[in-house]
Scaffold this active site. Structure first.
Site, PDB file in Angstrom:
ATOM      1  N   HIS A 236      -9.022   3.631  -2.050  1.00  0.00           N
ATOM      2  CA  HIS A 236      -7.632   3.216  -1.816  1.00  0.00           C
ATOM      3  C   HIS A 236      -7.136   2.367  -2.984  1.00  0.00           C
ATOM      4  CE1 HIS A 236      -4.035   1.723  -0.083  1.00  0.00           C
ATOM      5  NE2 HIS A 236      -4.534   0.814   0.739  1.00  0.00           N
TER       6      HIS A 236
ATOM      7  N   CYS B  11      -0.243   2.205   6.499  1.00  0.00           N
ATOM      8  CA  CYS B  11       0.173   0.860   6.905  1.00  0.00           C
ATOM      9  C   CYS B  11       0.414   0.038   5.643  1.00  0.00           C
ATOM     10  CB  CYS B  11      -0.889   0.207   7.794  1.00  0.00           C
ATOM     11  SG  CYS B  11      -2.519   0.043   7.042  1.00  0.00           S
TER      12      CYS B  11
ATOM     13  N   GLY C 257       0.514  -4.036   4.094  1.00  0.00           N
ATOM     14  CA  GLY C 257       0.220  -5.449   4.258  1.00  0.00           C
ATOM     15  C   GLY C 257       1.482  -6.266   4.451  1.00  0.00           C
TER      16      GLY C 257
ATOM     17  N   CYS D 232       0.799  -1.234   0.000  1.00  0.00           N
ATOM     18  CA  CYS D 232       0.000   0.000   0.000  1.00  0.00           C
ATOM     19  C   CYS D 232       0.830   1.281   0.000  1.00  0.00           C
ATOM     20  CB  CYS D 232      -0.945   0.003   1.195  1.00  0.00           C
ATOM     21  SG  CYS D 232      -2.100  -1.386   1.200  1.00  0.00           S
TER      22      CYS D 232
END
Length: 439
Positions: free
Chosen positions: A393, A425, A427, A138
């Site tokens: 997103h 954040c 993954g 991300c």
């Protein structure tokens, strides 16, 4: 009383690491690992000729995957739109770009790399201008910006583009191939395979983030995004996209111009969101309403040395000051910004309290709420124009999108808004953050 699970034991250890009042833990216990672009240069003098500055930061509208305005648009066309815009709006000759780095997550690595090359050629970049992709989940769009900044600072070239693209319509989230059986012997490695929604539930459970707190953040995100759109605040950062949309009934394609985000739900309330069912656990708190949207979109940031921008007479949107990526427990990957933001601020020679605006990606309201609370952030400084819960997103593009939104808002606010941070954040258990200065 049942023994604690391995995941919750690691969460307990991590809580100790994040406890600023704790002084008994040796450094060897700290289970975070850092990757810092520009870390060795320290805090640079303000307005130095070799500063890395941003002269353009633009994005496409963000559209709902599979049913939004870009459901029939190729990712290369999304990327081509923003690559063209950042050069044409500034008058920068495409041949002067030393490299283009594109964050992308879901597209097949080799295929997406070729699609990016196609995008650059279709939009008029000479074949001599190289392009590559980068994937740090991300944070990929932000990583692309950091990579270009580091290359410019190192003298590899004077002008570069950090970008991001994702078509979650074309490339839905899935796992290809088998899973290494060795993960069964390593709890943290096994946690890398947890669905992101379960990690959200882990954060909510471990840190006491209530359903009401999550729904309230989600409602605020939509309200702020709706207000910003109504006030035309996104106009400066959005590039309209000419594309085609296929009519399901007739199969015919109609040419359209997509110029606005289509995921914002004006007027939605926390009470309405509270009626939604949990999406990942029967008694959980994460829902479709308090998690980020699945989205298509692209963004690009044109960067160069300050001396080069001044030579060209270009307006400077901001200065790239520091970047940090920090590892954390994959089972609670959403806490990443809470450890990455302080590290990035440290590299910039400032503190978290010095930051005037934050673009903190709302992957889930659970983790975004926790990070704000842990760092003591003023909610009036965080996602002032809404976040990913309202806007969406598009994984690989989010970092570059957040940078565009942040930089334009900092410019609207003027010199009193000196420092801004983009963070998210990641993954598999990481966080990333970058510091920008309004100068």
């Amino acid at each position: 009383m049942a023994p604690a699970s391995p995941h919750m034991k690691r969460v307990s250890v991590l809580l100790g690491h994040l406890d600023e009042t704790r002084t008994d833990a040796p450094l060897s216990e700290l289970m975070t690992h850092h990757c810092n672009a520009l870390a060795s240069v320290g805090q640079p003098a303000r307005n130095a000729p070799d500063d890395v500055v941003i002269v353009s930061a633009l994005r496409t509208p963000l559209c709902k995957a599979k049913k939004g305005g870009f459901k029939d648009t190729m990712p290369d066309d999304l990327l081509a739109t923003v690559l063209s815009a950042v050069t044409e709006r500034t008058g920068v000759d495409k041949s002067s770009v030393g490299d283009i780095v594109v964050g992308s997550v879901l597209g097949d690595g080799s295929q997406r790399a070729i699609q990016c090359r196609i995008a650059s050629l279709l939009t008029g970049f000479p074949e001599e201008v190289p392009i590559r992709t980068v994937n740090r989940q991300c944070s990929s769009g932000l990583q692309a910006i950091a990579d270009v900044a580091a290359a410019i600072k190192s003298g590899y070239y004077d002008v570069g583009i950090g970008a991001g693209v994702e078509s979650m319509t074309t490339n839905p989230m899935k796992w290809d191939g088998g899973v290494n059986p060795k993960v069964e012997t390593h709890a943290a490695a096994a946690s890398c395979l947890l669905p992101m929604g379960i990690t959200s539930e882990n954060v909510a459970e471990a840190f006491g983030v209530t359903r009401n707190k999550q729904d309230s953040m989600a409602a605020r995100s939509h309200a702020r995004a709706a207000s910003a759109a109504k006030a035309h605040k996104f106009d400066a950062e959005i590039v309209p996209v000419v594309t085609k949309v296929k009519d399901k009934a007739t199969g015919l394609e109609n040419e359209v111009v997509i110029s606005a985000d289509d995921g914002i739900r004006a007027g939605v309330t926390a009470a309405q969101l509270a009626k939604l069912r949990p999406a990942f656990k029967p008694n959980g708190t994460t829902t479709a309403g308090n998690a980020s949207q699945v989205t298509d979109g692209a963004a690009a940031v044109l960067m160069m040395k300050r001396s080069e921008a001044e030579r060209r007479g270009l307006q400077i949107l901001g200065t790239f000051r520091a970047f940090a990526a920090v590892g954390c427990d994959p089972a609670v990957m959403g806490i990443g910004p809470a450890v990455a933001i302080p590290e990035a601020c440290k590299k910039a020679g400032i503190s978290v309290k010095d930051i005037d605006l934050f673009e903190l990606n709302e992957a889930f309201a659970s983790q975004a709420s926790y990070c704000c609370e842990k760092l003591g952030l003023d909610e009036e400084k965080v996602n002032v124009n809404g976040g990913a819960i309202a806007l969406g997103h598009p994984l690989g593009a989010t970092g570059a999108r957040c940078a565009a939104t942040l930089l334009h808002e900092m410019n609207r606010r003027g010199p009193s808004c000196r420092y801004g941070v983009v963070s998210m954040c990641i993954g598999s258990g990481m966080g990333a953050a970058a510091v920008f200065e309004n100068c």
